[in-house]
Design an enzyme around this catalytic site. Structure first.
Site, PDB file in Angstrom:
ATOM      1  CG  HIS A 173      -1.676  -7.291  -1.829  1.00  0.00           C
ATOM      2  ND1 HIS A 173      -2.918  -7.422  -2.339  1.00  0.00           N
ATOM      3  CD2 HIS A 173      -1.709  -6.164  -1.074  1.00  0.00           C
ATOM      4  CE1 HIS A 173      -3.701  -6.430  -1.923  1.00  0.00           C
ATOM      5  NE2 HIS A 173      -2.973  -5.652  -1.150  1.00  0.00           N
ATOM      6  CG  ASP A 219      -0.238   0.027   2.542  1.00  0.00           C
ATOM      7  OD1 ASP A 219       0.821  -0.606   2.668  1.00  0.00           O
ATOM      8  OD2 ASP A 219      -0.710   0.695   3.482  1.00  0.00           O
TER       9      ASP A 219
END
Ligand code: 9MR
Ligand code: 9MR
Length: 587
Positions: free
Chosen positions: A508, A185
């Site tokens: 991810h 993120d």
């Protein structure tokens, strides 16, 4: 006679060539896909069952056999239905590239034996931090096909209502530019930067000489500064922006209200916020800035004023924490009171004994004031003794007090040394009962979110046990976890992007997902097996030690994070530094 021998040799070659041609790659052979030191321990693991007694080390074309060894008896793994046999080829000490072959099964991935086998992966793992840099473009010269724009500038972030003060009310605009993105993120969290920076700075402090040879291609701004320090300073400068100059308290994170989509950094211009000050963030900040202040004194010419700024920032944050000594970051609570609701990573921690211990240890190492010693003594009895993680930093305090000359002789430190050695011994005690013969994975609780960092941090603990005792067995044990991370594990993955033959292709990681480049950004350690599977994705295997899946959906097993890469850098750097003392390479 001569003719006969030649004929015989010809037939033998032909025969072995044919039988070997039938051999295919077997995923059942799990080994360190990167490399083994010439004179170091060398183990591979065969999973599943075969009716074979022997294994062979061959040339990469399978034509020459250099070593024959016995497979051990089959063992059942404690944390999956896997059965294993060990192939030990430590006594094979010829440099080169090889395969491990088992008849009627197949051969392993290529691996190498040599004196410098880990340096590429070490450089890559430090460079992983460069790829995480926010607010600056990654130029092609350094970043190759992963070049990208500057990402989030973060030069106009607003004070979230949870962090409002008289001088800086809600909506007040300030700058919090730079630093590393936390993980997959695009947010920046002080608590997680804390352990990450402590670990990287310690990689340098414990092995300053070896650190000089870690030289990834990153922009070097400063002459004569080791790359580990250059990289750490990039994030340090950001951390300093996270302190409220008025009262010294430290904001918990610089974040979007909710996670960005799967896009390249900086595509969205959603507002960023500085969110609630907290005790944990402030104490972690104290520890990092105090440690940085100590280290950067050596580099005063290159970074004028920075060491002093760090020390005064540390003192100010310490002062704030003394007054606000029990203020947890409470995301859910805040979301009931303030808008916008913040739903990014929490890193919430309500136990501060370990943070007090770490912050006080760093402050005491800087300046032997009794105020700090009293806090060390009080919290030493209370702080949890376990392998470090973002929420439990007890060991970081231990390492600091053990390492620094002016603190190493304290009676409190003597206790800490005993505890480090006791934990190291507990790791070694049952290593040979572990089906993979590694330190990692002897207990189910090793397999948490970010389990690969557990393996790396166990390695760091063992390196500290070596530094205390000079007993080489601890380095061997740490090296078993290097093997684990590089492929000798139940999944058969080398867990670092771009290293080894079978490594994660779909982490991810927003840049890797969005950039259109087939290969993920290299040098990043993925989280690893995590039977918690909190992401709800489909996993190919779900047992404790196999619960890993290489799909980008899987943030619980296949995200990357700075606090996982840092112990990898430390561990690889330490093993490279100690390879001669441990007898892995000849002087
Ligand atoms: O992408 C997010 C990742 O960085 C975090 O570690 C993870 C847990 O906080 O959350 C991810 O974001 C997911 C969110 O939690 C739920 N909706 C889907 C998001 C992307 O997969
Ligand atoms: O590493 C963190 C792990 O210990 C927690 O269980 C998990 C859920 O709270 O969050 C992990 O940290 C994520 C952070 O919240 C947001 N950025 C990505 C981090 C790695 O997944």
């Amino acid at each position: 006679m001569k003719k006969f021998i030649l004929m015989d040799a010809f037939l033998f070659c032909l025969f072995s060539f044919h039988s070997l041609q039938a051999q295919k790659l077997s995923e059942n052979i799990k080994l360190n896909q990167v490399g083994y030191y010439t004179h170091g321990p060398k183990n591979a693991i065969l999973t599943g069952s075969v009716n074979e007694k022997y294994f062979y080390i061959t040339s990469t074309n399978l034509r020459d056999t250099f070593f024959t060894g016995n497979l051990t008896q089959s063992k059942s793994s404690a944390y999956s239905t896997t059965k294993t046999q060990l192939a030990d080829f430590s006594s094979f000490q010829k440099k080169g590239a090889y395969l491990l072959l088992i008849n009627n099964l197949g051969h392993s991935y290529v691996f190498t034996i040599g004196d410098d086998v880990l340096s590429n992966t070490l450089n890559a793992s430090l460079k992983g931090f460069y790829y995480q840099r926010a607010s600056m473009p990654l130029e092609e010269k350094y970043a190759g096909k992963w070049a990208r724009g500057a990402g989030h500038p973060d030069n106009k972030v607003s004070i979230h209502p949870s962090a409002a003060s008289k001088e800086r009310p809600a909506g007040f605009i300030t700058s919090s530019t730079g630093g590393w993105y936390d993980a997959g993120d695009y947010n920046k969290y002080i608590v997680n930067s804390g352990i990450t920076m402590g670990t990287l700075l310690s990689a340098y402090e414990d092995f300053p000489e070896a650190s000089k040879s870690v030289k990834p291609s990153i922009p070097y701004d400063k002459n004569g500064v080791p790359a580990i320090i250059e990289e750490a300073v990039y994030n340090l400068r950001w951390m300093l922006t996270m302190q409220d100059p008025n009262d010294g308290g430290v904001y918990t994170k610089c974040t979007n209200a909710s996670f960005d989509g799967m896009i390249l950094p900086g595509i969205t211009t959603l507002p960023k916020y500085l969110v609630q000050k907290s005790t944990a963030a402030s104490l972690d900040f104290v520890a990092v800035t105090a440690q940085a202040g100590r280290i950067l004194k050596k580099f005063k010419a290159q970074y004028p004023g920075l060491a002093d700024s760090c020390v005064s920032a540390a003192k100010k944050a310490w002062g704030w924490a003394l007054v606000n000594n029990n203020l947890a970051y409470d995301q859910d609570g805040n979301n009931k009171k303030f808008t916008p609701a913040i739903t990014t990573g929490g890193y919430g921690d309500g136990h501060f004994e370990d943070e007090w211990l770490w912050a006080a240890s760093e402050m005491y190492s800087l300046n032997a004031d009794n105020e700090y010693l009293a806090i060390i003594k009080a919290n030493q009895k209370l702080a949890k003794i376990e392998v470090p993680s973002w929420g439990t930093v007890t060991m970081l305090a231990y390492y600091t007090l053990i390492r620094n000359k002016n603190t190493a002789t304290l009676s409190a430190t003597a206790e800490m040394k005993k505890e480090v050695l006791a934990m190291a011994e507990s790791f070694l005690k049952n290593q040979n009962q572990n089906a993979f013969n590694t330190i990692m994975g002897q207990q189910a609780s090793d397999f948490v979110w970010g389990s690969n960092a557990v393996a790396a941090n166990q390695g760091i603990l063992l390196i500290n046990a070596y530094l205390i005792s000079k007993n080489k067995k601890y380095v061997d044990a740490a090296l078993s976890n290097v093997d684990y991370l590089l492929g000798r594990n139940a999944t058969g993955y080398c867990f670092i992007t771009g290293s080894g033959s079978k490594s994660p292709m779909h982490p991810h990681h927003r840049p890797s997902i969005a950039d259109g480049v087939t290969e993920p950004v290299p040098g990043l350690l993925v989280g690893g097996p995590n039977p918690g599977k909190q992401d709800g994705c489909v996993y190919e295997f779900s047992e404790t030690e196999t619960a890993y899946t290489d799909v980008d959906c899987s943030y619980a097993s296949n995200e990357i994070a700075i606090n996982w890469n840092a112990p990898l850098v430390y561990l690889l750097n330490a093993v490279q530094a100690l390879k001669q003392s441990a007898g892995y390479v000849k002087k």
